[in-house]
Scaffold this motif. Structure first.
Motif, mmCIF file in Angstrom:
data_model
loop_
_atom_site.group_PDB
_atom_site.id
_atom_site.type_symbol
_atom_site.label_atom_id
_atom_site.label_comp_id
_atom_site.label_asym_id
_atom_site.label_seq_id
_atom_site.Cartn_x
_atom_site.Cartn_y
_atom_site.Cartn_z
ATOM 1 N N GLY A 121 0.850 -1.187 0.000
ATOM 2 C CA GLY A 121 0.000 0.000 0.000
ATOM 3 C C GLY A 121 0.885 1.237 0.000
ATOM 4 N N PRO A 122 0.537 2.276 -0.797
ATOM 5 C CA PRO A 122 1.413 3.445 -0.900
ATOM 6 C C PRO A 122 1.482 4.251 0.404
ATOM 7 C CG PRO A 122 -0.486 3.638 -2.381
ATOM 8 C CD PRO A 122 -0.667 2.383 -1.610
ATOM 9 N N ASN A 176 -4.797 1.669 4.700
ATOM 10 C CA ASN A 176 -4.548 0.798 3.547
ATOM 11 C C ASN A 176 -3.570 -0.333 3.817
ATOM 12 O OD1 ASN A 176 -2.292 2.384 3.747
ATOM 13 N ND2 ASN A 176 -2.109 2.805 1.560
ATOM 14 N N GLN A 177 -3.109 -0.503 5.060
ATOM 15 C CA GLN A 177 -2.185 -1.617 5.306
ATOM 16 C C GLN A 177 -2.493 -2.384 6.585
ATOM 17 O OE1 GLN A 177 1.800 0.175 4.624
ATOM 18 N NE2 GLN A 177 1.933 -1.364 3.034
ATOM 19 N N ASN A 178 -3.679 -2.208 7.101
ATOM 20 C CA ASN A 178 -4.102 -2.973 8.293
ATOM 21 C C ASN A 178 -3.170 -2.807 9.489
ATOM 22 O OD1 ASN A 178 -6.135 -3.779 6.626
ATOM 23 N ND2 ASN A 178 -5.338 -5.841 6.287
ATOM 24 N N LEU A 197 -12.119 8.951 -1.882
ATOM 25 C CA LEU A 197 -11.670 8.925 -0.481
ATOM 26 C C LEU A 197 -10.236 9.460 -0.382
ATOM 27 C CD1 LEU A 197 -13.105 5.505 0.775
ATOM 28 C CD2 LEU A 197 -13.694 7.760 1.681
ATOM 29 N N LYS A 198 -9.420 9.084 -1.342
ATOM 30 C CA LYS A 198 -8.026 9.560 -1.329
ATOM 31 C C LYS A 198 -7.989 11.081 -1.459
ATOM 32 C CE LYS A 198 -3.479 8.664 -3.287
ATOM 33 N NZ LYS A 198 -3.072 9.783 -4.137
ATOM 34 N N GLY A 211 -8.424 12.682 1.660
ATOM 35 C CA GLY A 211 -7.404 12.457 2.691
ATOM 36 C C GLY A 211 -7.530 11.122 3.406
ATOM 37 N N ILE A 212 -8.199 10.142 2.763
ATOM 38 C CA ILE A 212 -8.347 8.827 3.393
ATOM 39 C C ILE A 212 -7.811 7.746 2.448
ATOM 40 C CG2 ILE A 212 -10.006 7.125 4.262
ATOM 41 C CD1 ILE A 212 -11.847 9.605 4.896
ATOM 42 N N LEU A 213 -6.815 7.013 2.916
ATOM 43 C CA LEU A 213 -6.218 5.963 2.082
ATOM 44 C C LEU A 213 -6.833 4.614 2.412
ATOM 45 C CD1 LEU A 213 -2.423 6.850 2.348
ATOM 46 C CD2 LEU A 213 -3.970 7.328 0.439
ATOM 47 N N THR A 214 -7.342 3.937 1.378
ATOM 48 C CA THR A 214 -7.868 2.585 1.543
ATOM 49 C C THR A 214 -7.208 1.724 0.480
ATOM 50 O OG1 THR A 214 -9.689 3.012 0.023
ATOM 51 C CG2 THR A 214 -10.109 3.426 2.365
ATOM 52 N N ARG A 215 -7.560 0.441 0.425
ATOM 53 C CA ARG A 215 -6.923 -0.441 -0.547
ATOM 54 C C ARG A 215 -7.949 -0.895 -1.578
ATOM 55 N NH1 ARG A 215 -1.774 -3.554 -0.276
ATOM 56 N NH2 ARG A 215 -1.452 -3.605 -2.504
#
Ligand SMILES: *Cc1c(COP(=O)(O)O)cnc(C)c1O
Length: 357
Positions: free
Chosen positions: A18-19, A30-32, A311-312, A315-319
């Protein structure tokens, strides 16, 4: 790839983590990773005297850490192998036990790194797809002669199988290894570690990166029979004898022993997750039944890619996985309660802008 890269690596398929964008402050889901810091005992363990001792090599057998892990799991230290993250444990394990002849089977939707390892070490692999509802097709796994690697709970679905089902799989043949990757076991799931007493062809993996709040500490372990662990150690001493730093060993030992803290963080994550999924339901999302610190969710009014993107931007990073079957889903890690309220609020705005459906 240059002309110099060995032909051995012609099939490499490197893992895409995940970036970590740094252009602004993000809520990083995005990386648990755990949203909580490691146990206070970890800070104490990383003392000045530890820093002063860094001029000496660390114990390559990592006994202190293995003994701590063994103690809390009711095993002996010679049943524990530790690695620089469970990714490294997986890499040693694939090198040690799987090859072109002895292949390995795993499912289509699971942790990508299994396939990366197969490509790196030229392991013959078979993909056994999940069923339509994303559950494991255990009958198909029973019939394979290949080794088996299953994540339980699975990532990125968060779904799990019972110990009874795993035991049936173990009983179906003692001629092949069964590796159960328990990266998310602490989120209130049963571990197969007690089954090690009965099944010498079982290997259980766990990591300190998720529930134990030490992703950057890079610590993972395998628990198995002493003989399996001896094989893995032989490989490690042929490749990277000092694979764990003294810092990781000290941090991991302190974290392993503070089981109360792990439980406290995991309970908090589960409570936040359950509230979050209620919120998702109210917004019209579909999601799979999660037994981990993330939720795999989709909304009928917006594609996975667009939602990930919007979402990105907020300002929210998900996968998001650009892969068949799961393209419309996002994997959203569970952060703090505040993070998840922000996600719900943002999702609502995104959907509102589109007039829902
Ligand atoms: C996160 C994860 C791992 C790897 O964790 P490390 O940080 O390398 O210890 C392994 N397996 C699964 C299923 C994971 O989700």
């Amino acid at each position: 790839m240059t002309k110099f890269l060995s032909r051995r690596y012609k099939d490499l398929a490197p893992y895409a983590p995940g970036p970590h964008p740094k252009d602004r402050k993000y809520i990083k889901l995005n990386q648990n990773e755990s949203p909580y810091p490691p146990s206070p005992a970890v800070k104490k363990a990383l003392s000045d005297s530890l820093v002063d001792s860094l001029h000496m090599y660390e114990d390559p057998f990592c006994m202190e850490l293995r003994e701590a892990i063994a103690k809390v799991n009711d095993l002996s230290a010679d049943q524990i192998f530790v690695g620089n993250g469970s990714d490294e444990v997986l890499a040693f394990l694939f090198q040690a036990f799987f090859d072109e002849e002895q292949g390995v089977a795993f499912t289509d939707i699971t942790y990508d790194f299994y396939q990366c390892c197969c490509r790196t070490y030229n392991v013959n692999y078979e993909i056994i797809p999940l069923k339509e509802d994303f559950s494991y097709d255990l009958d198909a796994f029973m019939h394979t002669k290949k080794g088996i690697v299953l994540a339980n709970p699975n990532a990125p679905t968060g779904m799990r199988i019972s110990l009874d089902e795993i035991e049936k799989l173990l009983q179906s043949s003692s001629e092949r290894l069964v590796v159960i990757d328990e990266a998310y076991v602490d989120f209130d799931n049963p571990t197969c570690i007690p089954l090690l007493k009965k099944y010498p062809h079982l290997i259980v993996l766990q990591t300190f990166s998720k529930s134990r709040c030490l992703a950057a500490g890079r610590i993972g372990f395998a628990a198995a029979s002493k003989e399996i662990i001896d094989d893995m150690r032989a490989l490690k001493f042929s490749f990277s004898p000092f694979n764990l730093s003294a810092l990781s060993i000290a941090a991991g030992t302190a974290a392993a022993l503070d089981t109360d803290y792990v439980k406290q963080c995991a309970d908090q994550t589960i409570a936040v997750r359950d509230k979050f999924t209620e919120g998702l339901k109210r917004l019209g999302f579909h999601y799979l039944d999660s037994h981990a610190n993330f939720v795999f969710a989709m909304h009928p009014c917006i594609s996975g890619e667009e939602l990930w993107h919007d979402l990105k931007d907020a300002g929210i990073l998900t996968r998001w996985y650009n892969e068949p079957r799961i393209k419309e889903y996002l994997r959203i890690s569970i952060g703090t309660e505040e993070d998840m309220l922000q996600v719900l609020k943002t999702c609502k705005e995104i959907l509102k802008k589109r007039g829902f459906c």
